[in-house]
Each structure stands twice: as C-alpha cells, then as structure tokens.
Motif scaffolding. Structure first.
Motif, PDB file in Angstrom:
ATOM      1  N   PHE A 124       0.841  -1.206   0.000  1.00  0.00           N
ATOM      2  CA  PHE A 124       0.000   0.000   0.000  1.00  0.00           C
ATOM      3  C   PHE A 124       0.876   1.255   0.000  1.00  0.00           C
ATOM      4  CE2 PHE A 124      -2.474   3.383   1.936  1.00  0.00           C
ATOM      5  CZ  PHE A 124      -3.675   3.283   1.267  1.00  0.00           C
ATOM      6  N   ALA A 125       1.961   1.222   0.801  1.00  0.00           N
ATOM      7  CA  ALA A 125       2.844   2.392   0.881  1.00  0.00           C
ATOM      8  C   ALA A 125       3.502   2.682  -0.466  1.00  0.00           C
ATOM      9  CB  ALA A 125       3.909   2.161   1.949  1.00  0.00           C
ATOM     10  N   LEU A 126       3.779   1.632  -1.252  1.00  0.00           N
ATOM     11  CA  LEU A 126       4.365   1.846  -2.566  1.00  0.00           C
ATOM     12  C   LEU A 126       3.370   2.484  -3.527  1.00  0.00           C
ATOM     13  CD1 LEU A 126       6.449  -1.416  -3.031  1.00  0.00           C
ATOM     14  CD2 LEU A 126       7.320   0.895  -2.768  1.00  0.00           C
ATOM     15  N   PHE A 127       2.116   2.111  -3.424  1.00  0.00           N
ATOM     16  CA  PHE A 127       1.079   2.734  -4.241  1.00  0.00           C
ATOM     17  C   PHE A 127       0.862   4.185  -3.822  1.00  0.00           C
ATOM     18  CE2 PHE A 127      -0.065  -1.464  -5.645  1.00  0.00           C
ATOM     19  CZ  PHE A 127      -0.778  -1.286  -6.818  1.00  0.00           C
ATOM     20  N   ASP A 128       0.864   4.431  -2.529  1.00  0.00           N
ATOM     21  CA  ASP A 128       0.558   5.758  -1.974  1.00  0.00           C
ATOM     22  C   ASP A 128       1.758   6.682  -2.149  1.00  0.00           C
ATOM     23  OD1 ASP A 128      -0.452   7.908  -0.607  1.00  0.00           O
ATOM     24  OD2 ASP A 128      -0.185   7.029   1.382  1.00  0.00           O
ATOM     25  N   ARG A 129       1.879   7.269  -3.328  1.00  0.00           N
ATOM     26  CA  ARG A 129       3.067   8.031  -3.687  1.00  0.00           C
ATOM     27  C   ARG A 129       3.234   9.316  -2.886  1.00  0.00           C
ATOM     28  NH1 ARG A 129       5.424   6.392  -8.183  1.00  0.00           N
ATOM     29  NH2 ARG A 129       6.237   8.450  -8.689  1.00  0.00           N
ATOM     30  N   ASP A 130       2.132   9.963  -2.516  1.00  0.00           N
ATOM     31  CA  ASP A 130       2.260  11.227  -1.776  1.00  0.00           C
ATOM     32  C   ASP A 130       2.156  11.042  -0.266  1.00  0.00           C
ATOM     33  OD1 ASP A 130      -0.404  10.656  -1.538  1.00  0.00           O
ATOM     34  OD2 ASP A 130      -1.123  12.434  -2.598  1.00  0.00           O
ATOM     35  N   GLY A 131       1.986   9.789   0.173  1.00  0.00           N
ATOM     36  CA  GLY A 131       1.991   9.494   1.605  1.00  0.00           C
ATOM     37  C   GLY A 131       0.822  10.050   2.390  1.00  0.00           C
ATOM     38  N   ASP A 132      -0.326  10.263   1.736  1.00  0.00           N
ATOM     39  CA  ASP A 132      -1.471  10.818   2.451  1.00  0.00           C
ATOM     40  C   ASP A 132      -2.394   9.740   3.013  1.00  0.00           C
ATOM     41  OD1 ASP A 132      -2.641   9.826   0.176  1.00  0.00           O
ATOM     42  OD2 ASP A 132      -3.754  11.655  -0.334  1.00  0.00           O
ATOM     43  N   GLY A 133      -1.998   8.482   2.911  1.00  0.00           N
ATOM     44  CA  GLY A 133      -2.807   7.405   3.483  1.00  0.00           C
ATOM     45  C   GLY A 133      -3.918   6.900   2.587  1.00  0.00           C
ATOM     46  N   THR A 134      -3.971   7.396   1.340  1.00  0.00           N
ATOM     47  CA  THR A 134      -4.980   6.929   0.388  1.00  0.00           C
ATOM     48  C   THR A 134      -4.344   6.761  -0.991  1.00  0.00           C
ATOM     49  OG1 THR A 134      -5.678   9.173  -0.210  1.00  0.00           O
ATOM     50  CG2 THR A 134      -6.872   8.100   1.600  1.00  0.00           C
ATOM     51  N   ILE A 135      -5.033   6.014  -1.863  1.00  0.00           N
ATOM     52  CA  ILE A 135      -4.568   5.815  -3.233  1.00  0.00           C
ATOM     53  C   ILE A 135      -5.598   6.412  -4.180  1.00  0.00           C
ATOM     54  CG2 ILE A 135      -3.980   4.113  -5.001  1.00  0.00           C
ATOM     55  CD1 ILE A 135      -3.330   2.142  -2.738  1.00  0.00           C
ATOM     56  N   ASP A 136      -5.164   7.370  -5.000  1.00  0.00           N
ATOM     57  CA  ASP A 136      -6.074   7.899  -6.014  1.00  0.00           C
ATOM     58  C   ASP A 136      -5.804   7.174  -7.338  1.00  0.00           C
ATOM     59  OD1 ASP A 136      -3.800   9.020  -7.172  1.00  0.00           O
ATOM     60  OD2 ASP A 136      -4.160  11.004  -6.337  1.00  0.00           O
ATOM     61  N   PHE A 137      -6.566   7.517  -8.377  1.00  0.00           N
ATOM     62  CA  PHE A 137      -6.463   6.779  -9.633  1.00  0.00           C
ATOM     63  C   PHE A 137      -5.090   6.930 -10.272  1.00  0.00           C
ATOM     64  CE2 PHE A 137      -7.219   6.761 -14.356  1.00  0.00           C
ATOM     65  CZ  PHE A 137      -7.250   5.384 -14.463  1.00  0.00           C
ATOM     66  N   ARG A 138      -4.531   8.120 -10.198  1.00  0.00           N
ATOM     67  CA  ARG A 138      -3.199   8.341 -10.790  1.00  0.00           C
ATOM     68  C   ARG A 138      -2.170   7.440 -10.122  1.00  0.00           C
ATOM     69  NH1 ARG A 138       1.394  11.644 -10.467  1.00  0.00           N
ATOM     70  NH2 ARG A 138       2.011  12.625 -12.434  1.00  0.00           N
ATOM     71  N   GLU A 139      -2.193   7.376  -8.796  1.00  0.00           N
ATOM     72  CA  GLU A 139      -1.271   6.514  -8.065  1.00  0.00           C
ATOM     73  C   GLU A 139      -1.533   5.039  -8.384  1.00  0.00           C
ATOM     74  OE1 GLU A 139      -0.529   9.168  -4.023  1.00  0.00           O
ATOM     75  OE2 GLU A 139      -2.365   7.995  -4.220  1.00  0.00           O
TER      76      GLU A 139
END
Length: 521
Positions: A371-386
């Motif tokens: 999950f941390a690798l997907f969460d590129r900006d580190g805000d605790g969520t994954i958006d479509f771009r990520e």
C-alpha cells in the motif's frame, strides 16, 4: 551489522504531482458587492449591447454570404484572392471588431505580427473561452482548424467559412491524417495561403497553466509565431455570456511573441518543437506547464459516468502514456477496474482498509508495504493516478511466469501440480501471520471450475487479472529474506523493497529515460 530495510523510496521527479492538479475547472466566485454591481450595470448595458450585437450581426451575415458565395470548402480548395480577400480583410475584420466592441471588449495588442512567409503558423494559448475567437479578428482573419459541425451553426457558421478553415471530422477515421496534410500544405505555400491559426492545447483550460500541446502546428517544421492571451480583469466570466455583458468593459491582451524557428533536431521531432514553443509561452505568461491533455477531459467524463468524482480521471495522460507506454484504452480499462475498488470510497480514494477488503486479505506488514508503494504522496490513500502508476510499475513487472511458478510451488507442498484448500490456507496464514484467516472466498475465486483445487492455469489466469497479488507475494518473500538475514546477523548492503522488481523488460522500459524512471520508482 544486520542489513536495514528501507521502507520509503525516492520518487521519480517526473512522475510527481503536477503544479496544477486540475486545469479544466473554472470557478467564478461573486461577492454580494459584485452581484449588486452586475445587476445595476446589467439593467442598462445588456439591452444596449443586445441591440448593438443584433445590428452588427444583421450586417455581418449578408456580407459573409456574399464573400463565400459559390466558394468551395472541400476538394481542391484554393485561397481567397481578389475581391473575396478584400471583403474578408477590409469588411469582415472591422465588423468582427465592432461585434466584440459591442460586447464591451477592450483589446490591447502587444508585439508585432509577422507575415505568413516569416511564420506560416500562429500558435495561440492559453485557450479558455469562446471569446478567444477575437484573436482571429486581430490577426486579420487567418485560416483556422475547425470541426465540420461548426459550419452548420446559424449565422456564425457562415462567418467561419470566411476563414477557409481546415476542417476536422470526428466521423472519418482518416480525418487526423488529412488535417495534418492540409496544415502542412498551407504552411509550406510560401505565403500563398494566409497564416494558419491554431490553439495547440486542443481544449479549454482555466489559464492556470499550459497543458500539453497537440502536434499539428509543429509537424510541418516551419517557423511558428507564439501568441499569448490574457484577461486582466479581476472579475471576468469566461463561460457566462450574460455576466460578461454586465461588465463595464472586459480587457483582453493579445501579445505576439517573436517567431520560433525550429532547429534541425526540432524539424525532425515535432514533440520537441512543441515543448520548446510551450516553454517560451509559459515563461512569457508566468505560469507552469503540465502534461494534461484533452484525453484527461475524456477520463474525467468517464470517471463521472463510473460514479467517481470527475477529478479522479486526471492523470496527466501525456506523461503517463509516454513514461509507462500506456494507450488510451489501457488507461480507460484501469479506470474501470479502479472504479470497482473505489466505488464505495469517499472522494474516490482507497484507504488501506478498503485496499485489504478488495484483496480479501487482512492488514499485514506485507500489505502495508505494498500500500505504501502505491501511496506516492503518503497521504494514506490511493487515487487513480497513483493506482495506474502502481499497477504498471510495481505489479505487472512482478507478474512474470517465473514468479508465478515459484509462488505455485510454495503453495503446492506435496508437489502434485495442484493446490488444495488446506495448502492454500496454510501458507497464507503463515505469510500473513493470522491463524484464524478464512480464505474460502479467495480460494473459490481462483478455483474457476469449482473442482476443489487450483491448477497452475487457474493460478496464472487469476494472477494476470489481479496483478496486485503477484507484488504482494514478492513483498512477502522480501520480508522473509530480510527477517532471515536479520536473525543470522549477516552483513550486507541496504536494499529497497523493489529489489529484483525490474528483472525483465516492463512496459516502460522503452527509451533511455524510461528505464531510469522505473528504477527510481
């Protein structure tokens, strides 16, 4: 000294979020004072301007009809000459100025427009409103690029004919090729044709940045004169005609920059020439550039249709498609897959709980690292771009046949070429550290023929459509390796979570910069 595990990796700068997240939304906020001012001015200005506009149109339409009478728009089209060209430049252009003056526009022209021999193409940006058509009047009615449908517009369609536009048809598959050919023909006519005016952004923005330029203006490899537009008014509506008519006046600045002459390298590379011209225009405007394009608008519409927030579709399509070698159909398909995962999520963003729920797995160290690798900006969520970047860079390269066969062998403890429910549950309980884990749903989903066991073909088919599991498995192996080295106390260099991820060529390993991008990601 035992090796230390690295949990955060430096991100590739070129794939970080753009300076402007959404360049397509235009918000017009009116204070009470603004509303009162508009109402009071509108009472007097709107009727007067309405009458003036009607009078100008009553004169303009018959002049346009006479000018274009029996002049072909398709087939072997020749530039207007003689009295027709005189009518365009000496009659239609002043009427156009009168039309915009009647709407309250005050035009300020800066710089000098060069001749069609010096710069056959005018590239205008930013494109933010239908009012931008005023630049055609100021530039002396050059040729434009227009949709065929615009010719059928009452009154204005006849005026568009006077520009002898290069026509684009959405219905014809060869339209783009024909458009490029016609632009090139006019641009290389040595001044026989008037200049071709193009809005290279290809769609309207809110003027906060310059998005990716379409290549039509730059493929011919001829000098291009950049033209920038500004609307200095504090209060100006780019979408509401009525609100614009209620202003005392609306200032528009049109600045002709020095022509950009392409180098030999830029003549061979239209994207490079387009990037150079865009950079010059952005510096003159004092705005950043982003890699959004018209396809992002299409993705926004698709996101809305999939019950996601429209902003979820913004991915900077030009950059994502180039870096990750993705086509429009690929990104659209990923959006549909993301919508399935995020349909119940607030704001169209996936939290780790929802990520685990979709994978039908509990939250574990391996899942947290994925999950941390997907969460590129580190805000605790994954958006479509990520999500698109993560699936393409992290998951699909890990989904190789070697990895899948290794995973299958670990599950298949008795080496009978099939995985039973007991074998499947035992390994996952050990891997995820959960003794009471119920894997019935996940097992049934992989066991496509409901035979009670999983074959390699079923295992591989499921992995190819669910690439997140392959990366989750390699993450688990890396964690096991790290723990083993930590216990043994062996010294060794630090290594990132993605070590060994890019063993083979992935979809973005094409081009010298793409390989380094993937390593950094």
């Amino acid at each position: 000294m035992p090796p230390q595990r690295i949990f955060a990796l430096p991100r590739q700068q070129s794939l970080l979020l753009p300076a402007v997240i959404n360049p397509f939304v235009q918000e017009t906020k009116l204070s009470k004072a603004d509303i009162i001012k508009c109402v009071l001015l509108g009472i007097f200005l709107v009727p007067i301007r309405g009458i003036l506009l009607s009078l100008v149109l009553m004169i303009t339409w018959p002049v346009a009809v006479i000018t274009t009478f029996k002049h072909p728009l398709k087939g072997s089209v020749e530039p207007m000459t003689g009295w027709r060209r005189f009518m365009c430049r000496r009659v239609m252009a002043p009427l156009g100025r009168a039309y915009y003056f009647a709407m309250g526009f005050r035009v300020v022209v800066k710089g000098k427009q060069v001749s069609s021999r010096e710069a056959p193409i005018l590239a205008v940006a930013p494109h933010s409103t239908f009012f931008d058509g005023i630049v055609c009047i100021v530039a002396g009615l050059p040729s434009t690029v227009s949709r065929v449908e615009n010719l059928a517009t009452p009154i204005f369609g006849r005026c568009v004919r006077c520009l002898q536009p290069v026509l684009v048809s959405r219905e014809r598959t060869d339209s783009r090729k024909n458009t490029i050919r016609e632009i090139e023909k006019r641009a290389k006519s040595e001044g026989v044709w008037p200049q071709v005016l193009i809005f290279p952004e290809g769609t309207c923005t809110n003027r906060s940045c310059l998005i990716t330029f379409k290549l039509g203006a730059f493929i011919p490899g001829v000098p291009v004169q950049p033209v920038i537009m500004r609307y200095p008014n504090k209060l100006v509506s780019l979408t509401l005609l009525l609100l614009t008519l209620c202003q005392l006046y609306t200032t528009v600045e049109i600045e002709f920059l020095p022509p950009q002459i392409p180098t030999e390298e830029e003549k061979k590379s239209a994207p490079l020439f387009a990037s150079t011209v865009r950079r010059v225009m952005a510096e003159a405007l004092g705005v950043p550039v982003t890699d959004h394009t018209y396809e992002d608008c299409r993705l926004m519409i698709s996101a809305g249709e999939l019950t996601l927030p429209m902003e979820a579709g913004l991915v900077e399509f030009t950059k994502i498609s180039r870096k990750l070698n993705l086509k429009w159909e690929n990104v659209q398909k990923e959006l549909e897959g993301f919508a399935v995962k995020a349909s119940s999520c607030q704001g169209g963003r996936i939290s780790i709980q929802e990520f685990a729920r979709f994978l039908k797995l509990p939250i574990s160290p391996a899942l947290e690292e994925l999950f941390a690798l997907f969460d590129r900006d580190g805000d605790g969520t994954i958006d479509f771009r990520e999500y698109v970047i993560g699936v393409t860079i992290l998951c699909r390269p890990a989904n190789t046949e070697d990895v899948l066969r290794m995973a299958f062998k670990l599950f298949d403890t008795d080496e009978d070429q099939r995985i039973t429910r007991l074998e499947f549950s035992a390994l996952l309980r050990s891997a995820l550290g959960v003794s009471d884990l119920n894997m019935t749903k996940l097992f049934k989903e992989i066991d496509a023929d409901a035979s009670g066991f999983i074959t390699f073909a079923e295992f591989e088919a499921f992995a190819l459509t669910h690439p997140e599991y392959a990366k989750l498995f390699t993450t688990y192996l890396e964690l096991q390796r790290y723990q083993a080295l930590k216990v043994s106390g062996d010294e060794g260099p630090e290594w990132p979570l993605e070590e060994g991820l890019l063993q083979g060529p992935g979809p973005a390993d094409q081009g010298s910069d793409s390989a380094s991008d993937k390593k950094d990601d």
